[in-house]
Design a protein around this motif. Structure first.
Motif, short mmCIF file in Angstrom:
data_model
loop_
_atom_site.label_atom_id
_atom_site.label_comp_id
_atom_site.label_asym_id
_atom_site.label_seq_id
_atom_site.Cartn_x
_atom_site.Cartn_y
_atom_site.Cartn_z
N CYS A 179 0.80 -1.15 0.07
CA CYS A 179 -0.01 -0.09 -0.03
C CYS A 179 0.75 1.16 0.15
CB CYS A 179 -0.95 0.04 1.14
SG CYS A 179 -2.09 -1.26 1.26
N SER A 180 2.14 1.11 0.44
CA SER A 180 2.84 2.31 0.76
C SER A 180 3.43 2.92 -0.57
CB SER A 180 3.97 2.12 1.66
OG SER A 180 3.40 1.80 3.05
N PHE A 181 3.71 1.93 -1.56
CA PHE A 181 4.32 2.29 -2.80
C PHE A 181 3.05 2.93 -3.59
CE2 PHE A 181 7.57 -0.98 -1.84
CZ PHE A 181 8.68 -0.32 -2.27
N SER A 182 1.92 2.94 -3.39
CA SER A 182 0.87 3.44 -4.00
C SER A 182 0.91 4.98 -3.88
CB SER A 182 -0.63 3.24 -3.56
OG SER A 182 -1.37 3.77 -4.04
N GLY A 183 0.52 5.51 -5.02
CA GLY A 183 0.67 7.28 -4.83
C GLY A 183 -0.33 7.83 -4.04
N SER A 184 -1.73 7.17 -3.67
CA SER A 184 -2.52 7.69 -3.02
C SER A 184 -2.40 7.43 -1.35
CB SER A 184 -3.93 7.16 -3.36
OG SER A 184 -4.95 7.70 -2.66
N SER A 185 -2.82 8.29 -0.61
CA SER A 185 -2.71 8.04 0.80
C SER A 185 -3.75 7.47 1.24
CB SER A 185 -2.32 9.56 1.34
OG SER A 185 -3.34 10.31 1.00
N VAL A 186 -4.87 6.97 0.33
CA VAL A 186 -6.22 6.57 0.79
C VAL A 186 -6.08 5.03 0.33
CG1 VAL A 186 -8.78 6.74 0.80
CG2 VAL A 186 -7.38 8.89 0.85
N LEU A 187 -6.46 4.21 1.33
CA LEU A 187 -6.36 2.75 0.99
C LEU A 187 -7.97 2.39 0.12
CD1 LEU A 187 -5.07 0.77 4.12
CD2 LEU A 187 -3.83 1.55 2.02
N THR A 188 -7.66 1.60 -0.83
CA THR A 188 -8.84 1.11 -1.42
C THR A 188 -9.76 0.45 -0.44
OG1 THR A 188 -7.92 -0.92 -2.18
CG2 THR A 188 -7.77 1.08 -3.79
#
Length: 253
Positions: free
Chosen positions: A145-154
């Motif tokens: 999840c940390s490698f995602s550009g978004s700070s909001v989790l799906t």
């Protein structure tokens, strides 16, 4: 599992397949029975033989059925439904858990089958190796999840994190210190798998944040002495990442 994990007077002989779980992270169960003298071991084996008979040649004893269901590591395990049916029918789970048991099935039971979840939960509390696998899965999910550009989790990722957290709600027998030991071991092992510099301190800060928010609320304050100071046992990325995480917490408050 008692017979498989007993290495008291045979400590110098060849290692069994279960004696090297994750570089020696043996469960409390395995460590405890290794202290039993051979006379005690023989007495227990004799007593169980009187009650159950010779279970090993049987194709229908609980342990054999369970191992056949999950495979021996070389074979593909049966589907989750088959494994679940086995556990419901026999009300049995071996302890310590075989290393090839994957946690995905157990996580889902926490929500889909609460009654079965209650029966399995003690194994993940007292089996140190099983708890290590839980933390490993939790950290890997947080890292993904940390490698995602978004700070909001799906919704799917947040739900999976909560599944894992449910298994870690109760503390292990050793309390906070044992929990910290297992967490640090899993985090260090995971970090070593990646090339140097691949996991930056920024990514590590996100990992700590997700663990603190979804897996163990308030866990960051419990490990501040391990990563917040000049502890050189952790990598530079982990230490710097933890400091960034704490700075963000302080700014938010």
């Amino acid at each position: 599992m008692f017979i498989e994990n007993y290495h008291g007077p045979r400590r110098g002989s060849s290692k069994s397949s279960t004696s090297s779980q994750s570089d020696g992270r043996l469960s409390i169960f395995a460590k405890a029975i290794s202290q039993i003298p051979f006379s005690g071991y023989a007495a227990l084996v004799s007593a169980t033989f009187e009650i159950y008979g010779d279970v090993f040649p049987s194709d229908n004893n609980d342990f054999t059925l369970f191992i056949r269901a999950i495979g021996d590591g070389a074979e593909k395990p049966q589907d989750d439904e088959s494994l679940g049916n086995l556990m419901v029918d026999y009300q049995f789970i071996p302890l310590p858990l075989p290393e090839q048991v994957m946690p995905k099935f157990f996580f889902r039971q926490a929500v889909e089958n609460p009654n079965l979840f209650v029966k399995f939960l003690p194994a993940f509390r007292v089996d140190k190796h099983a708890r290590y696998r839980l933390w490993e899965c939790a950290i890997l999910n947080a890292l993904d999840c940390s490698f995602s550009g978004s700070s909001v989790l799906t919704k799917r990722k947040a739900e999976r994190m909560r599944y894992i957290a449910k298994w870690l709600e109760d503390s292990p027998p050793g309390g906070v210190e044992e929990e910290k030991e297992i967490f640090k071991s899993a985090l260090t092992d995971i970090h070593k798998r990646y090339p140097s510099g691949y996991i930056s301190s920024v990514i590590m800060a996100k990992v700590f944040g997700l663990v603190d928010e979804y897996i163990k609320p308030g866990f960051g304050s419990l490990i501040v002495d391990d990563y917040g100071g000049s502890n050189q046992s952790a990598s530079q990325e982990i230490r710097q990442g933890f400091r960034k995480f704490m700075e963000e917490c302080n700014n938010a408050s």
